[in-house]
Design an enzyme around this catalytic site. Structure first.
Site, PDB file in Angstrom:
ATOM      1  N   CYS A 168      41.648  50.287   7.967  1.00 44.71           N
ATOM      2  CA  CYS A 168      42.884  50.345   7.563  1.00 44.71           C
ATOM      3  C   CYS A 168      43.306  51.857   7.272  1.00 44.71           C
ATOM      4  CB  CYS A 168      43.255  49.742   6.251  1.00 44.71           C
ATOM      5  SG  CYS A 168      41.959  50.135   4.787  1.00 44.71           S
ATOM      6  N   GLU A 218      45.665  45.784  -0.854  1.00 45.40           N
ATOM      7  CA  GLU A 218      45.213  46.706  -0.088  1.00 45.40           C
ATOM      8  C   GLU A 218      45.446  46.280   1.501  1.00 45.40           C
ATOM      9  OE1 GLU A 218      44.382  49.485  -1.338  1.00 45.40           O
ATOM     10  OE2 GLU A 218      44.195  48.884  -3.367  1.00 45.40           O
TER      11      GLU A 218
END
Length: 489
Positions: A251, A213
């Protein structure tokens, strides 16, 4: 005993515990999930304190982005884990009659989870929920850049979860390196692309599957909205998606904003209004803006803003407080496209606005860059929406909002290309930490002889028919099989 030998011993014991089969039972899985629920309920204030120490998060932000998300995720798994575990009947072609088939989800084994510092509770416990639901034993390595949260997890988890199956190992880069030298059945990593590539390289030595991720420069597209209320709400959601969580250290946060040049001044003015409404005239004193995680990241962002042409593009904010690791919400207008701030992920409270002649040009702008983790597009133009979906590639696309996809357990969360590998959340987390084992049951009654040698022309023709015809057509041809076999032999 050296650290390497100690880790080897920990993993040997954990693998032995996994091999007892205890973690595969629904009772064990539900007990651990309930333990996570108890952990966050009974330690909410301690979690808020740790998040404030590490990142300066306000308790409301901490609940919204971390504690509440964990609670929602664990409740989803508790209500669904038995259904997820159940064998799935699989349809099989009539060619294989008489037979039946099913798919069994089995745990992978010993799992390593690297969590990130920006959501140190959520990004530790949410993958853990998936790994437990799937019946694995787990080692969590929290980020050393959020030391209070890392210490909280290490000290608290053993009191709530099975310490034979779930362990927290703290430490810095040397500990990460030693962990990566071990043999794992799955590695789940949340963090930067640079470190992600190191994790993947280390995992490859043991053919260990990975979920990465990562991040990337997530764009937001703002089309024109003739309706003033819709325009204001769109800008409000953009402010929330840029500065709302963790001061932009996210993110899936907005990295840059694409607008038509003729609308840029009105967009900037509306952004300023919403920033003042959210954070006051002096955001540094508002106590609702998270600080930059540490001096290293503070210096990195400050250096991005130091470049002369970038500094000249600041149209709002720019205040920097080194002592308190605080950077004011900052807006740039058309910084140089070859500047570092437009080629590297910002991961901070700075929003570049890039102006275009036509908003449709945003598609070309986005596809010229590495694939982002998310694209946010504010538009009512259905044709434009279809073009975004068909012509761009990203981990997710959200129309007319920001970051809500992360909290939707029915959608997979993950990146593509440089923004990540694999997916999780809800059932997707369970699948990420499971192996889907194919099982077929046949009997010893009926046999199709042409599958065996010695070969003949008849057997070739028969096999061609078997692959091309439906089962009933094949049965008709089988009636003539024994009669014709001698002839073709």
């Amino acid at each position: 005993m050296g650290m390497d030998r100690e880790m080897e011993e920990i993993l040997r014991e954990m693998r032995g515990y996994f091999n007892t089969g205890k973690t595969k039972s629904v009772t064990w899985r539900k007990n651990q999930l309930t333990g996570i629920l108890d952990l966050i309920h009974e330690n909410e204030d301690a979690i808020f304190k740790a998040l404030h120490l590490d990142l300066g998060k306000h308790p409301v932000e901490a609940y919204r982005d971390e504690v509440g998300g964990v609670e929602k995720s664990v409740n989803k798994s508790l209500s669904c884990v038995e259904k997820w575990m159940a064998p799935k009947k699989s349809d099989i072609p009539l060619l294989f009659f008489p037979a039946k088939a099913e798919v069994l989800s089995e745990p992978l084994g010993v799992v390593l989870i690297f969590s990130s510092w920006n959501f140190p509770i959520m990004l530790s416990l949410d993958p853990l929920i998936g790994a437990i639901s799937a019946g694995n034993v787990v080692v969590i390595k929290p980020s050393e850049q959020a030391p209070a949260c890392s210490s909280f997890l290490a000290n608290t988890i053993p009191h709530y979860l099975d310490s034979n199956a779930i362990k927290v190992i703290e430490g810095g880069p040397n500990v990460c390196e030693q962990l990566l030298q071990q043999k794992w059945d799955k590695i789940f990593f949340t963090g930067s692309s640079r470190v992600g590539s190191l994790v993947m390289s280390a995992a490859a030595k043991n053919l260990t599957p990975v979920t990465l991720e990562l991040g990337g420069k997530c764009p937001a597209i703002l089309d024109s909205f003739p309706n003033p209320s819709e325009f204001k709400l769109a800008v409000k959601r953009i402010v929330g998606g840029k500065w709302g969580p963790c001061s932009g250290q996210v993110c899936i946060g907005i990295d840059y904003l694409l607008v038509e040049e003729k609308f840029s001044s009105s967009v900037i003015e509306q952004l300023k209004k919403i920033i003042r409404r959210f954070y006051g005239e002096n955001p540094a004193e508002s106590k609702v803006v998270s600080r930059i995680v540490n001096k290293h990241h503070f210096e990195r962002i400050r250096n991005l803003l130091k470049e002369p042409l970038v500094a000249a593009s600041i149209v709002h904010g720019g205040l920097i407080d080194e002592e308190n690791l605080f950077i004011e919400p900052t807006i740039l207008l058309d910084p140089p496209l070859d500047s570092e701030i437009m080629t590297e992920e910002i991961f901070g409270p700075v929003l570049p606005i890039i102006t275009l002649n036509k908003i449709q040009e945003s598609i070309e702008f986005i596809i010229a860059k590495p694939k982002p983790l998310a694209i946010y597009a504010f538009t009512k133009d259905e044709t434009f929406k279809r073009r975004i979906l068909s012509e761009t590639s990203s981990g997710s696309v959200v129309f007319n909002d920001t970051m809500v996809q992360f909290l939707c357990d029915t959608l997979p969360f993950g990146g593509v290309g440089a923004s990540g590998l694999g997916r999780y959340h809800g059932k997707y987390s369970f699948d990420t930490f499971s192996h889907e084992k194919a099982v077929m049951h046949r009997n010893l009654i009926l046999e199709i002889e042409p599958r065996y040698p010695p070969w003949s022309k008849f057997k070739l023709e028969f096999l061609k028919l078997a692959y091309r015809l439906n089962y009933f057509g094949l049965l008709l041809h089988m009636l003539g099989f024994k009669l014709g076999l001698k002839k073709y032999n």
